[in-house]
Design an enzyme around this catalytic site. Structure first.
Site, short mmCIF file in Angstrom:
data_model
loop_
_atom_site.label_atom_id
_atom_site.label_comp_id
_atom_site.label_asym_id
_atom_site.label_seq_id
_atom_site.Cartn_x
_atom_site.Cartn_y
_atom_site.Cartn_z
CE LYS A 128 -3.97 1.99 2.50
NZ LYS A 128 -4.84 1.88 3.69
CB SER A 150 -8.19 3.68 2.76
OG SER A 150 -7.31 3.08 3.71
CB SER A 186 -8.44 0.93 5.76
OG SER A 186 -9.12 2.16 5.64
#
Lengths: 487, 96
Positions: free
Chosen positions: A77, A152, A176
């Site tokens: 990420k 997210s 997330s």
């Protein structure tokens, strides 16, 4: 078809048998990205040159020096810093930012012999539930490209679901990792707060953030968590608690396991299909010898409001470092220092980030501090106590991960509050600091649904044992989206 | 009832060092008002004598030996600085 439908153990066997090299696996990842990412839009930066060179080196390492994840590709990420590989948090304010050190988890991936393929899209600074808040692109759900992958860590889940990489890292502040894992039909774990070092994770809400693994199977997830866990001198909130060998504990035996099902998790606002998939899963677990009882977590409905105040307050403080001076975007329209700060931040941050910075600043202001920030911290105590109490009598808590499957792109963009409601079932877990996993447990309209298994502090082991027992009895985790089959 | 006026939003934006236009102030006042309205529900709970939680584990004062470690080299530290001169970070004039 891709090599990545196989588990880590299967891939290692093939490598040992001489049927496959680490270079082949690295190639496979870049080939899949090339074929699929124009649709999925998961990657922000690729690490092709370095990864290819690293793979060639790794292929020379003797088999006896290799661990279970050695040579396997992973996506990271974009809020986790990687030295020499652009890291933007999907924000314009960090466009072109080149980290000068590796996050602790990135070092650990390298120690395990994993190959970083690239950086994965996200909602800007991890603020969002759909990846629509990225300043660069909107990642699509591999099961239906008109739907969001969640957020997210949406691209971390989508890249695994699309078979671009077999492993990824996400981060979870209010859901997330788990919510996108549910939306994309993969396995995502938010570890206990303190289990994984946050050093090098660009901070959103420091008392809630945790890095965690996303994979296609429970066992692979357990292997990756073990690899990234542990106390770290560079993160004083990382916990000095022994890290078990999770994967060795997976035997499918859950005889006598005590499961609590909170009535608040199957109540108002939760879709029928999501509810039914959880009830079906509970039957599967009962048949394996678990007992199931209904409980109450009475303060659940207050978690969302408490979370937005606390996480935004922490964010308003954490994001003050982006001032246009030492790194990141610097406005060209500034006559003095104050204008430089204000314009750099106004031009560099997106609307959702600005909203949360302002909400946080407001909550922490003199005059509102007691009514908002302190009040929310007190409610956090009540929520944590709800969980402590249930865990006196039960081993795990089970419910849906999200109220519905992935929604359509654009469906919630106009109203922040409806967007926030996607996280009502994941947020309380972060406030309590306990670990929780999402695993695939069904479909609605050909979109995946997730089962959330919540455990006691530092008891990821029991969560994995339950998740594994369920996975052994079902086949949801072997299902793949249509685009998986691309030639 | 929106909790935040446009003027309050402008004040908060100033505290947060965010430039803001009139239109933005209006939009954010409306959106933030809805969120703070929503947060009002916390007042349904009696939290008298409830300790606030800032951190889930009772960790305090994690200390290490006070031994100097190696710092990062200057060229790395300066790698992402947009404007620099002679190894220093440059900013617009501070005094008017």
């Amino acid at each position: 078809m891709t090599l990545f439908e196989r588990t880590a153990a299967e891939l290692q066997e093939q490598i040992k048998a001489g049927e496959l090299t680490i270079a082949d696996l690295t190639n496979e990842a870049f080939t899949r990205v090339e074929k699929l990412d124009s649709d999925v839009q998961a990657f922000l930066a690729l690490n092709k040159e370095q990864a290819t060179a690293q793979a060639a080196e790794l292929d020379k390492v003797p088999f006896e020096e290799r661990g279970p994840l050695f040579g396997l590709p992973i996506g990271v990420k974009d809020n986790i810093v990687t030295e020499g590989l652009e890291t933007t948090c999907a924000s314009k304010i960090l466009e072109g930012f080149m980290p000068i050190y590796d996050a602790t988890v990135v070092k650990k991936l390298r120690d395990a012999g994993m190959v970083t393929i690239g950086k994965l899209n996200m909602d800007e600074f991890a603020m969002g539930s759909s990846n629509e808040n990225s300043a660069y692109k909107t990642t699509k759900n591999p099961w239906n490209l008109n739907h969001v992958p969640g957020g997210s860590s949406g691209a971390s889940a989508a890249a695994v679901a699309a078979g671009e990489v077999p492993f990824s890292l996400g981060s979870d502040t209010g859901g997330s990792i788990r919510q996108p894992a549910a939306y994309c039909g993969v396995v995502g774990m938010k570890p206990t707060y303190g289990r994984v070092s946050r050093y090098g994770l660009v901070a959103f809400a420091s008392s809630l953030d945790q890095i965690g693994p996303i994979t296609r199977s429970v066992k692979d997830n357990a292997l990756l968590l073990e690899a990234i866990s542990g106390v770290d001198e560079n993160d004083s909130t990382s916990a000095d608690v022994p890290v078990p060998n999770y994967a060795s504990k997976l035997d499918g035996d859950i005889q006598g396991l005590r499961i609590a099902v909170p009535k608040e998790f199957l109540g108002e606002g939760v879709g029928e299909a999501a509810k039914q998939s959880v009830l079906d899963a509970l039957e599967v677990l009962k048949a394996q010898g678990a007992t199931v009882e209904e409980v109450s977590l009475p303060h659940s409905k207050y978690a969302l409001a408490a979370y937005y105040i606390l996480s935004s307050s922490e964010a308003s403080s954490n994001l003050s470092r982006f001032d246009g001076i030492r790194y990141g975007y610097r406005s060209e329209n500034a006559k003095n220092l104050m204008e430089l700060y204000k314009n750099s931040r106004a031009e560099g941050f997106g609307d959702e980030v600005k909203r949360r910075i302002m909400l946080g600043t407001f909550s922490l202001s003199a005059g509102t501090y007691d009514a908002y920030y302190k009040k929310a911290q007190q409610v956090r105590t009540l929520i944590k106590q709800d969980y402590d109490k249930v865990f006196e009598d039960y081993d795990v808590i089970i419910g849906p991960t999200a109220p519905t499957p992935a929604f359509a792109i654009g469906a919630n963009v106009d109203d922040p509050l409806t967007m926030y409601a996607n996280d009502i079932l994941t947020i309380p877990i972060n406030l309590a600091g306990v670990p929780a996993i999402s695993i695939p447990c069904g479909f609605e309209d050909e979109l995946p649904l997730g089962l959330q298994i919540i455990g006691k502090h530092f008891d990821e082991e029991t969560i994995y044992r339950v998740a594994y027992a369920y996975e052994q009895q079902t086949d949801f985790n072997t299902k793949t989206p249509a685009l998986w089959e691309v030639k | 009832m929106a909790k935040l006026t446009k003027e309050e939003v402008k004040h908060v934006a100033h505290l947060a060092r965010l430039a803001i236009t009139e239109e933005e102030a209006e939009k954010f006042a409306d959106q933030l008002g809805k969120i703070t309205d929503f947060a009002e529900q916390l007042n349904e709970l009696d939290t008298t004598n409830v300790e606030p939680t800032s951190h889930v584990f009772p960790i305090a004062n994690v200390l290490r030996e006070d031994v100097a470690g190696e710092g990062l080299p200057r060229e790395k530290m300066m790698l992402n600085v947009k404007e620099q001169e002679a190894g220093q970070v440059k900013v617009p004039s501070i005094l008017e």
